[in-house]
Design a protein around this motif. Structure first.
Motif, PDB file in Angstrom:
ATOM      1  N   ARG A  50       0.802  -0.908   0.264  1.00  0.00           N
ATOM      2  CA  ARG A  50       0.181  -0.654  -0.197  1.00  0.00           C
ATOM      3  C   ARG A  50       0.790   1.002   0.211  1.00  0.00           C
ATOM      4  O   ARG A  50       1.075   1.599  -0.376  1.00  0.00           O
ATOM      5  N   ASN A  51       2.394   0.698   0.825  1.00  0.00           N
ATOM      6  CA  ASN A  51       2.996   2.149   1.380  1.00  0.00           C
ATOM      7  C   ASN A  51       3.800   2.404  -0.592  1.00  0.00           C
ATOM      8  O   ASN A  51       4.001   4.004  -1.058  1.00  0.00           O
ATOM      9  N   MET A  52       4.011   1.521  -1.008  1.00  0.00           N
ATOM     10  CA  MET A  52       4.187   1.852  -2.662  1.00  0.00           C
ATOM     11  C   MET A  52       2.960   2.139  -3.247  1.00  0.00           C
ATOM     12  O   MET A  52       3.853   3.275  -4.247  1.00  0.00           O
ATOM     13  N   GLN A  53       1.854   1.609  -3.605  1.00  0.00           N
ATOM     14  CA  GLN A  53       1.094   2.083  -4.266  1.00  0.00           C
ATOM     15  C   GLN A  53       1.123   3.281  -3.787  1.00  0.00           C
ATOM     16  O   GLN A  53       1.198   5.137  -4.768  1.00  0.00           O
ATOM     17  N   ASN A  54       0.918   4.039  -2.725  1.00  0.00           N
ATOM     18  CA  ASN A  54       0.875   5.957  -2.241  1.00  0.00           C
ATOM     19  C   ASN A  54       1.698   7.202  -2.791  1.00  0.00           C
ATOM     20  O   ASN A  54       1.502   7.923  -3.448  1.00  0.00           O
ATOM     21  N   ASN A  55       3.522   5.969  -2.998  1.00  0.00           N
ATOM     22  CA  ASN A  55       4.281   7.068  -3.053  1.00  0.00           C
ATOM     23  C   ASN A  55       4.428   7.245  -4.805  1.00  0.00           C
ATOM     24  O   ASN A  55       4.563   7.666  -5.119  1.00  0.00           O
ATOM     25  N   ILE A  56       4.181   5.941  -5.762  1.00  0.00           N
ATOM     26  CA  ILE A  56       3.874   6.021  -6.677  1.00  0.00           C
ATOM     27  C   ILE A  56       3.180   6.891  -7.417  1.00  0.00           C
ATOM     28  O   ILE A  56       3.463   7.400  -8.523  1.00  0.00           O
ATOM     29  N   LYS A  57       1.764   7.137  -6.822  1.00  0.00           N
ATOM     30  CA  LYS A  57       0.932   7.785  -7.330  1.00  0.00           C
ATOM     31  C   LYS A  57       0.911   9.636  -6.964  1.00  0.00           C
ATOM     32  O   LYS A  57       0.716  10.430  -7.822  1.00  0.00           O
ATOM     33  N   ARG A  58       2.211   9.832  -5.587  1.00  0.00           N
ATOM     34  CA  ARG A  58       2.729  11.066  -5.651  1.00  0.00           C
ATOM     35  C   ARG A  58       3.463  11.277  -6.500  1.00  0.00           C
ATOM     36  O   ARG A  58       3.799  12.932  -7.073  1.00  0.00           O
ATOM     37  N   ILE A  59       4.779  10.417  -6.924  1.00  0.00           N
ATOM     38  CA  ILE A  59       5.810  10.720  -7.654  1.00  0.00           C
ATOM     39  C   ILE A  59       5.133  10.559  -9.210  1.00  0.00           C
ATOM     40  O   ILE A  59       5.833  11.346 -10.010  1.00  0.00           O
ATOM     41  N   VAL A  60       4.510  10.169  -9.942  1.00  0.00           N
ATOM     42  CA  VAL A  60       3.742   9.563 -10.956  1.00  0.00           C
ATOM     43  C   VAL A  60       3.126  10.524 -12.132  1.00  0.00           C
ATOM     44  O   VAL A  60       1.616  11.140 -10.979  1.00  0.00           O
ATOM     45  N   ASN A  61       3.529  11.867 -12.362  1.00  0.00           N
ATOM     46  CA  ASN A  61       2.616  13.229 -12.865  1.00  0.00           C
ATOM     47  C   ASN A  61       0.995  12.260 -14.110  1.00  0.00           C
ATOM     48  O   ASN A  61       2.284  12.593 -14.863  1.00  0.00           O
ATOM     49  N   ILE A  62      -0.170  12.528 -13.510  1.00  0.00           N
ATOM     50  CA  ILE A  62      -0.137  12.310 -14.554  1.00  0.00           C
ATOM     51  C   ILE A  62      -0.176  12.867 -15.976  1.00  0.00           C
ATOM     52  O   ILE A  62      -0.804  12.352 -16.948  1.00  0.00           O
ATOM     53  N   GLU A  63       0.330  14.078 -15.533  1.00  0.00           N
ATOM     54  CA  GLU A  63       0.103  14.864 -16.680  1.00  0.00           C
ATOM     55  C   GLU A  63       0.898  14.555 -17.425  1.00  0.00           C
ATOM     56  O   GLU A  63       0.851  14.323 -18.782  1.00  0.00           O
TER      57      GLU A  63
END
Ligand SMILES: Nc1nc2c(ncn2[C@@H]2O[C@H](COP(=O)(O)OP(=O)(O)OP(=O)(O)O)[C@@H](O)[C@H]2O)c(=O)[nH]1
Length: 500
Positions: A50-63
């Motif tokens: 779960r931590n990993m998923q949250n971190n990736i979402k924070r880092i990866v910019n959907i734009e």
């Protein structure tokens, strides 16, 4: 190995996502969910996933993804970094120094492979010129001393233990003192396997640690225990100051995710992994190359190390030259089999190349059968050299092996036709792997002189086979890979250049 499957699933999920015409939140989530499922299947602890998923979402910019940047690379990079962070507690383990006495104590669950690992660790260092010694402070399991004695004798490593003394603290102290006097520089103390519920055994382990004052306590963990690894590792860490982890049985059907949990629980790095029952099936563990291999991105530094380890020094340039030509002959197979019988599977070398998984190479856990098979194949090839020889061994065209030749080889070597055909199938399989290296450019003298400096990606792209460069993701992928691998540390060494 389930870990190889994990790598495959992650790579496929990323590929699928990057194939989508529009990358939006939904597509990204689907990709991440797929990756999460793969990690949970590999027994990585839920909280970590779960931590990993949250971190990736924070880092990866959907734009950025939507704007058509290289999506695959952005996500792959984020996953790579996250997996590395999970496995890297941020502080290195104590490193013993050759010539200076260090005491290393091994702890772990029953049957985790502790005793085997103690010997592997000693043997690994002995091969590098250390003077290791083994102390058996396991008085709990009947036969533990015999096992250690047997392993140590096989590897010609001095050992200490007792059949009569029941106090492990006394044995440990006596053993350590004996080997200190003998100027051993690596004194390894094996302790009884225990379970977190066994309070008395935990107390005993604490006492051994207090009495011998080890420089490093290694927690040995069987990779197949999966999620339970977190609690177990934590229980050990709470009793004694664990400073490093060794994960064993990475060759089996282990889920391997437990390794990540053990690191998280002990905040200590994995220093080695056990990849089989044999003494030399033991590898130094480096986070970045490991994750890189896991994600099918290759491990260049491991590749070059293996070439140096498996192939005799004077034959390295020749082997690389043959690799670059891409023509795999039966004679090359014969020579490789000779190396295998001496040093262990060349398959390990290929598993370090991008796009290869260890599962398609030599099967693990069947070493004896594999060895016998190799010897059989060599006898058949020997019989070929007796009749009309080199042309056939040196040909890379399998078609010249017609039925009558196959029958003659079978007769000449006293084997079944079926076995000769099996040998030729093996040859074709290896030839396919080999052909992927076609086009590898052997560097010039000037290149060799570059060894002292770091090799840049542009240079590397000229040296690599085009097919392999494509697999890595072209120039961009290569630059990325080299950055991740620590700026392509000493890449030239792998081409047999210079003095290494
Ligand atoms: N396949 C495989 N088997 C291993 C590996 N390491 C150890 N083993 C096997 O695991 C089994 C248990 O190993 P031991 O070394 O006896 O385990 P232990 O932790 O010392 O056991 P206790 O003394 O009961 O704590 C043995 O059959 C070993 O050969 C490995 O990396 N791969």
């Amino acid at each position: 190995m389930v870990l190889a499957q994990l790598g495959g699933t992650i790579t496929r999920a990323i590929q699928q996502m990057s194939n989508a015409t529009i990358i939006d939140e939904k597509v990204l989530n689907e990709c991440l969910n797929e990756i999460n499922r793969a990690l949970l299947n590999a027994d990585v602890q839920f909280q970590l996933v779960r931590n990993m998923q949250n971190n990736i979402k924070r880092i990866v910019n959907i734009e950025d993804l939507a704007a058509g940047h290289n999506k695959r690379r952005i996500i792959q990079q984020a996953i790579f970094n996250e997996l590395c962070n999970m496995l890297d507690p941020g502080k290195p383990a104590f490193t013993p120094k050759k010539g200076k006495t260090s005491i290393i104590m091994f702890v772990g669950l029953q049957g985790s492979g502790k005793t085997t690992t103690c010997t592997k660790y000693a043997y690994y260092h002995q091969k590098k010129g250390w003077k290791p010694a083994l102390v058996c402070a396991d008085t709990f399991r009947a036969g533990a001393f015999d096992q250690l004695k047997q392993n140590a004798t096989k590897a010609k490593i001095p050992f200490y233990g007792s059949y009569t003394e029941s106090d492990p603290v006394k044995i440990a102290v006596e053993g350590v003192e004996t080997f200190k006097k003998e100027n051993c520089d690596l004194i390894i103390v094996d302790t009884s396997g225990r379970h977190k519920q066994e309070a008395a055994l935990f107390e005993e382990m604490r006492q051994v640690s207090e009495a011998t004052k080890p420089d490093l306590i290694v927690f040995v963990m069987d990779s197949s225990i999966g999620q339970a690894a977190f609690d177990q590792a934590q229980a050990f860490k709470q009793s004694v100051p664990v400073g490093a982890v060794i994960v064993t049985k990475m060759d089996g059907h282990a889920k391997g995710g437990g390794a990540l949990s053990a690191v998280a629980a002990t905040k200590s790095p994995v220093i080695f992994i056990g990849t089989g029952e044999h003494m030399d099936e033991f590898e130094v563990f480096d986070v970045k190359p490991f994750v890189s291999r896991l994600l099918g991105m290759g491990d260049w530094s491991g590749f070059m190390d293996k070439i140096h380890e498996v192939v005799p020094k004077d034959q390295q340039p020749e082997l690389l030259q043959k690799l670059s030509e891409g023509n795999f002959t039966l004679r090359i197979m014969y020579e490789q089999f000779q190396h295998i019988l001496k040093m262990g599977p060349i398959g390990q070398v290929f598993s370090m190349l991008p796009g290869f998984s260890s599962s398609e190479l030599m099967p693990k856990g069947q070493e004896k059968e594999s060895q016998a098979k190799i010897k059989r194949y060599m006898t058949m090839m020997d019989s070929m050299t007796n009749e009309g020889k080199s042309c056939k061994l040196d040909s890379s065209n399998p078609k010249i092996m017609n039925d009558s030749r196959i029958m003659r080889i079978a007769r000449g070597s006293g084997r079944h036709v079926r076995e000769v055909m099996e040998m030729l199938e093996e040859y074709k399989r290896l030839a396919k792997i080999w052909s992927k290296m076609k086009g590898l450019k052997i560097p010039t003298r000037g290149d060799m002189n570059m060894r002292s400096r770091n090799m840049n990606a542009q240079h590397m792209s000229r040296v690599l086979p085009p097919q392999m460069l494509k697999q890595i993701g072209g120039m961009g992928g290569l630059q990325n890979l080299m950055k991740q691998m620590g700026s392509g540390k000493d890449m030239m060494g792998m081409f047999g250049g210079g003095d290494s």
